[in-house]
Design an enzyme around this catalytic site. Structure first.
Site, PDB file in Angstrom:
ATOM      1  N   HIS A 456       0.889  -1.227  -0.120  1.00  0.00           N
ATOM      2  CA  HIS A 456       0.042   0.086   0.134  1.00  0.00           C
ATOM      3  C   HIS A 456       0.837   1.257   0.006  1.00  0.00           C
ATOM      4  O   HIS A 456       2.032   1.075   0.030  1.00  0.00           O
ATOM      5  CB  HIS A 456      -1.091  -0.016   1.142  1.00  0.00           C
ATOM      6  CG  HIS A 456      -0.388   0.008   2.536  1.00  0.00           C
ATOM      7  ND1 HIS A 456       0.011   1.365   3.223  1.00  0.00           N
ATOM      8  CD2 HIS A 456      -0.071  -0.976   3.521  1.00  0.00           C
ATOM      9  CE1 HIS A 456       0.713   0.808   4.190  1.00  0.00           C
ATOM     10  NE2 HIS A 456       0.631  -0.229   4.504  1.00  0.00           N
ATOM     11  N   CYS A 475       2.656  -5.090   7.163  1.00  0.00           N
ATOM     12  CA  CYS A 475       2.572  -4.716   5.451  1.00  0.00           C
ATOM     13  C   CYS A 475       3.514  -4.154   4.867  1.00  0.00           C
ATOM     14  O   CYS A 475       4.525  -3.597   5.624  1.00  0.00           O
ATOM     15  CB  CYS A 475       1.208  -3.865   5.237  1.00  0.00           C
ATOM     16  SG  CYS A 475      -0.520  -4.743   5.657  1.00  0.00           S
TER      17      CYS A 475
END
Length: 564
Positions: A456, A475
């Site tokens: 992301h 992440c």
């Protein structure tokens, strides 16, 4: 059996022995000891055939011996039962001889692949075969060879270790092949070709094998010389430490031979080149991090390469990694899009912190869609461990987050008694609506998985300028998410940039599905090659490769050379 038939059998034996010798001379892949042993084995098997009944290999004693020897191995027992106990290895013909030779030659190559020769105990197998004196012995020898075949096949094809047993955060599903199918496939083609194609056929594996050989030579020659004792060196410096630095750079191939004793432009350029190749800030100054990397021994670099080869075997999927795939190398803090082994796009990345519960896991999956203007659904672990204490102290804290009940309704901060809840009983979810300040930035790339890991954007761009980028909750944050999105969309949009921004400009959360899913491989390589064959080394940021090397050592892998 008539004498002329007996003579014909012996002629075949000696003819085969001559062919063995010719193959050895042509390939130079098998030691003289093994060639002689193989010839003797052929003779022994031929004599057994001559001294037994015409259907000896199919006799009840032979079948019973195979059934008994294979009984504790379900796959082997099932395979032989399905074939009526037909021999794979102990056939007295050219096919049987070729299969035996192919197996023993493959066993001779295991150390080239970073596998331990002692694990396969070739000598014991040879003795079992040579000591066979009757049909029953032959049945036991048959199963012994099949067991060796299955062990060698799995190790060369998909690795020696079970990764999750060594490091719990390696969530990789290793693509093990069906053992019965492997034996069946082996019988359908050239046995030598079969063993040649067992190991990964990727360019990366071939380049790592070459690097292993080069490093073994360097280690055997004493390594890269004296280590640099200084804590830091800058252009203009002189003295013994500069000479040691020069010598190591020369031996590593970063500069030509030189007699300079000062940190001149030649050394500065060599240091800069070394830094670029090792993921360090290329400023030409030999600071602490640079000198630590320069002082890593050739033996330790060899360990990294051997570990990388084992890791590459874990990715040896039947169809490959995918013509187009995404590689996230955690140690390199990078994400790359690869097309037919060529790097199409690269961006810097931030990975999980080196703390329990935050280290990024390793696994493979498929990217299915991207979300433009995403909502951040705060993971429960973050909500209860980090945010609940702040809400207890001040219900109006974290104003950028919505408090949502089980029905999806936004809860008023004033009506919620946060102090009444524990981490276990907290009944709400926390969400952050789409915005440029959203923790996920303006786009996220989804490959749905049970670890809740994805790629992301991020509003915190300052982290990408750092050399070591381990700051997330697990992440992968991308430095150039828009450009990454354009490249991903390029396969399905005539103007991917316009298509992306038309959606982005709406400000609404939008799912963009990919026409073709893209494999994503989150890997961890402290040694990785580029298309030119140059091996680039990285730090063992989570200490995982050290654990894998220790496990390989316990399994019998060794450098077999002097440290340097």
């Amino acid at each position: 059996m008539h004498d002329h038939n007996r003579a014909g059998s012996f002629d075949r034996v000696f003819s085969n022995r001559q062919k063995d010798a010719q193959v050895k001379a042509e390939t130079q892949k098998t030691s003289a000891t093994v060639v002689i042993a193989l010839a003797f084995l052929t003779l022994v098997l031929s004599l057994l055939y001559l001294l037994s009944q015409p259907a000896a290999a199919q006799s009840m004693a032979y079948k019973q011996a195979i059934a008994e020897a294979a009984a504790k191995d379900r796959d082997l027992a099932g395979f032989y039962q399905s074939t009526g106990y037909s021999p794979v290895w102990t056939r007295d013909d050219a096919i049987g001889q070729a299969r035996r030779q192919a197996l023993f030659r493959a066993l001779e190559t295991v150390e080239m692949h970073g596998l331990p020769a002692a694990r396969y105990d070739t000598q014991t197998l040879m003795t079992t075969l040579q000591d066979a004196r009757n049909t029953r012995d032959l049945g036991f020898a048959e199963v012994a060879m099949s067991k060796m075949f299955l062990r060698l096949s799995r190790d060369m094809q998909t690795g020696l270790l079970t990764p999750g047993d060594v490091v719990s955060n390696i969530k990789r599903e290793v693509p093990y092949r069906d053992r019965q199918a492997s034996l069946a496939k082996f019988q359908t083609g050239d046995p030598f070709d079969y063993f040649r194609t067992l190991a990964p056929q990727s360019n990366e594996y071939a380049r790592l094998m070459k690097a292993k050989l080069q490093l073994e030579t360097r280690v055997a020659e004493g390594g890269w010389g004296e280590k640099v004792s200084a804590k830091s060196l800058k252009p203009g410096a002189t003295g013994p430490s500069v000479v040691a630095l020069r010598n190591r750079l020369v031996r590593k191939g970063f500069m030509p031979r030189s007699v300079t004793q000062s940190y001149d432009r030649g050394i500065e350029a060599a240091v800069r080149s070394f830094q670029e190749q090792h993921g360090l800030e290329p400023d030409g100054i030999a600071n602490k991090a640079t000198l630590q990397a320069i002082n890593v021994s050739a033996a330790d670099r060899l360990k990294s390469v051997i570990v990388a080869m084992e890791r590459e075997r874990w990715l040896n999927f039947p169809g490959g990694k995918g013509e187009r795939h995404i590689l996230v190398n955690l140690t390199d803090f990078s994400a790359r899009i690869m097309d037919n082994d060529h790097e199409t796009f690269r961006t810097r990345a931030v990975i999980g912190m080196h703390k329990d519960g935050r280290r990024s896991p390793e696994f493979s999956d498929e990217m299915e869609h991207m979300v433009i203007n995403p909502t951040w659904h705060v993971p429960r672990s973050i909500a209860v461990k980090e945010y609940l204490p702040k809400l207890r102290a001040n219900p109006n804290a974290l104003g950028h987050l919505r408090v949502v009940n089980s029905k999806g309704q936004t809860v008023s901060r004033g009506s919620a008694n946060f102090a009444a809840y524990s981490a276990r009983t907290f009944p709400f979810a926390l969400k952050q609506p789409p915005s440029p300040r959203n923790a996920l930035g303006l786009v996220k790339f989804m490959f749905p998985n049970k670890y809740n890991i994805y790629l992301h954007d991020t509003p915190h761009k300052d982290l990408f300028s750092r050399e070591v980028r381990a700051y997330s909750h697990g992440c992968i944050r991308l430095a150039d998410p828009f450009d990454f999105a354009y490249e991903i969309l390029s396969k399905q949009e005539a103007d991917p940039k316009a298509a992306f921004h038309n959606t982005l400009d709406t400000g609404k959360e939008t799912y963009v599905h990919l026409d073709t899913h893209v494999p994503v491989h989150i890997i961890y390589r402290t040694a990785v090659s580029d298309a030119k064959g140059v091996v680039r080394f990285r730090s063992d940021v989570y200490g995982r490769d050290a654990k894998i090397w220790s496990a390989l050592e316990r399994a019998g892998v060794s450098l077999n050379a002097v440290q340097g």
